[in-house]
Design a protein around this motif. Structure first.
Motif, PDB file in Angstrom:
ATOM      1  N   GLU A  30       0.834  -1.208   0.000  1.00  0.00           N
ATOM      2  CA  GLU A  30       0.000   0.000   0.000  1.00  0.00           C
ATOM      3  C   GLU A  30       0.868   1.257   0.000  1.00  0.00           C
ATOM      4  O   GLU A  30       0.572   2.232  -0.700  1.00  0.00           O
ATOM      5  N   THR A  60       2.454   1.665  -3.407  1.00  0.00           N
ATOM      6  CA  THR A  60       1.427   2.097  -4.363  1.00  0.00           C
ATOM      7  C   THR A  60       1.226   3.607  -4.276  1.00  0.00           C
ATOM      8  O   THR A  60       1.154   4.307  -5.298  1.00  0.00           O
ATOM      9  N   GLU A 100       2.146   6.417  -7.153  1.00  0.00           N
ATOM     10  CA  GLU A 100       1.126   7.302  -7.731  1.00  0.00           C
ATOM     11  C   GLU A 100       1.586   8.766  -7.714  1.00  0.00           C
ATOM     12  O   GLU A 100       1.212   9.556  -8.580  1.00  0.00           O
ATOM     13  N   THR A 121       3.463  -0.017 -11.743  1.00  0.00           N
ATOM     14  CA  THR A 121       2.054  -0.234 -11.377  1.00  0.00           C
ATOM     15  C   THR A 121       1.639  -1.673 -11.668  1.00  0.00           C
ATOM     16  O   THR A 121       0.940  -2.311 -10.872  1.00  0.00           O
ATOM     17  N   ILE A 150       3.340  -3.941  -9.130  1.00  0.00           N
ATOM     18  CA  ILE A 150       2.690  -3.791  -7.819  1.00  0.00           C
ATOM     19  C   ILE A 150       1.354  -4.527  -7.810  1.00  0.00           C
ATOM     20  O   ILE A 150       0.981  -5.174  -6.819  1.00  0.00           O
ATOM     21  N   SER A 151       0.639  -4.438  -8.922  1.00  0.00           N
ATOM     22  CA  SER A 151      -0.663  -5.123  -9.023  1.00  0.00           C
ATOM     23  C   SER A 151      -0.495  -6.631  -8.895  1.00  0.00           C
ATOM     24  O   SER A 151      -1.287  -7.316  -8.224  1.00  0.00           O
ATOM     25  N   ASP A 210       0.300  -7.409  -5.301  1.00  0.00           N
ATOM     26  CA  ASP A 210      -0.910  -7.246  -4.481  1.00  0.00           C
ATOM     27  C   ASP A 210      -1.849  -8.432  -4.659  1.00  0.00           C
ATOM     28  O   ASP A 210      -2.401  -8.961  -3.676  1.00  0.00           O
TER      29      ASP A 210
END
Length: 375
Positions: free
Chosen positions: A215, A218, A222, A233, A236-237, A240
């Motif tokens: 988190e 992320t 951003e 991104t 990270i996705s 996650d």
């Protein structure tokens, strides 16, 4: 009670006993009670069973029965305090030698010399006229001793009676051993489940740290103007999704273990089924994209019910995951129907299907209809 059991009757009694042992299952107390009651009904008046201790140095009291209620009350007081060392008393002698013994025609004082002091209280009220002690054996290993005696009649046991009890004891010993092994296996399963429950709780700490770290990364990503943001991104996705999946596995295992132990906690709340299904589909997106299957929504009637969200997610997730895994890349059809006081959630794939013979098996823990090597 018979004065002696004739050969034709012996076979029937032993066959009936073997069937009865199987009927009572693997509860050791029930098996022992069945043995003592059948012996008393056949040869009476009393029967006791002692089993070899774990250190194999003594006999521990296990079960007793008597045809006289007054004698039962006396035995209830003295029996469970009467452990025997090997070689001590008649039962201890039989346990040590592995050979049956029969004593009869003795007076009260001589019978006291044969038995341990704990039994003298019983002898003061019920004079034993005839007594036999037979080893409970598995192959050549003694696992206990069964003692049978008469105190309301001077009629003595015969050698034929001893042979009958020896044959009976063979079946009894196997039933006792089966019950003991079952108890040991159940204790091992409980120990394993307690360990897994502890391990899953320990996993929650690093998982929580990972989730918080993702988190944080992320948010930082951003805010960053780095041109590599799109790549980060995506990574990270993936992270996650994998951590979320791992956390769900841990939660599922915890839930399963609690359910097995009867400690399941249901948190009932208002849940909209379509929304829940959409959330589960989102978590399974990567799995779905690894195949050529597509989810086709049929009926999507609004349904809100009072359910435990966690367990409902498990049901929906398992059905969808199986459809993705075994659907052979073909379309997966989903229907959600409102049936007034019930809801119907249907998942249908066009894959290999389920063998009708496996329908019952697949609802057992860790069972599957096809080999894991096929998929």
């Amino acid at each position: 009670m018979n004065s002696s059991v004739k050969y034709p009757d012996q076979l029937k009694i032993i066959a009936d006993a073997a069937h009865a042992f199987a009927s009572v299952g693997f509860n050791l107390s029930s098996v022992l009670d069945e043995i003592t009651h059948r012996i008393v009904e056949t040869l009476g008046n009393g029967c006791t069973i002692r089993l070899v201790s774990e250190d194999e140095k003594s006999l521990e009291p296990a079960a007793f029965h008597h045809s006289n209620p007054d004698a039962i009350e006396v035995l209830r007081v003295i029996f469970h305090e009467s452990s025997h060392l090997f070689g001590e008393g008649l039962a201890g002698k039989v346990a040590q030698s592995g050979k049956s013994e029969m004593v009869q025609g003795l007076g009260q004082e001589d019978m006291k010399k044969t038995l341990n002091k704990e039994h003298w209280v019983f002898l003061d009220r019920f004079l034993i006229h005839s007594l036999m002690a037979v080893p409970l054996k598995l192959k050549d290993k003694v696992i206990g001793v069964i003692s049978v005696y008469r105190d309301d009649t001077p009629e003595s046991y015969t050698e034929e009676d001893v042979l009958f009890v020896q044959a009976f004891a063979g079946h009894a010993a196997q039933a006792i051993e089966n019950a003991r092994l079952h108890r040991i296996s159940q204790e091992a399963i409980r120990t394993r489940e307690e360990f897994l429950l502890m391990a899953t709780h320990e996993l929650n700490t690093p998982l929580t740290a990972l989730i918080l770290s993702i988190e944080t990364i992320t948010r930082l990503n951003e805010k960053s103007a780095d041109p590599q943001n799109e790549k980060f991104t995506k990574l990270i996705s993936i992270m996650d999704n994998q951590v979320t999946r791992l956390r769900k596995i841990v939660q599922t295992l915890v839930g399963f273990l609690k359910a097995k132990s009867g400690r399941i906690d249901l948190k009932i709340e208002s849940v909209e089924l379509n929304q829940l299904v959409t959330e589960v589909e989102s978590r399974l997106k990567m799995q779905l994209e690894s195949t050529t299957s597509k989810i086709i929504h049929g009926k999507t009637e609004p349904v809100t019910g009072l359910w435990d969200r966690f367990w409902l997610e498990q049901v929906v997730g398992n059905l969808l995951a199986n459809a993705i895994k075994y659907g052979n890349g073909k379309p997966i059809h989903i229907d959600i129907e409102n049936l007034r006081d019930q809801a119907r959630f249907t998942v249908r794939d066009e894959g290999i299907g389920i063998d009708p013979d496996k329908m019952d098996v697949i609802f057992e823990p860790f069972e599957r209809a096809v080999s894991v090597s096929n998929y």
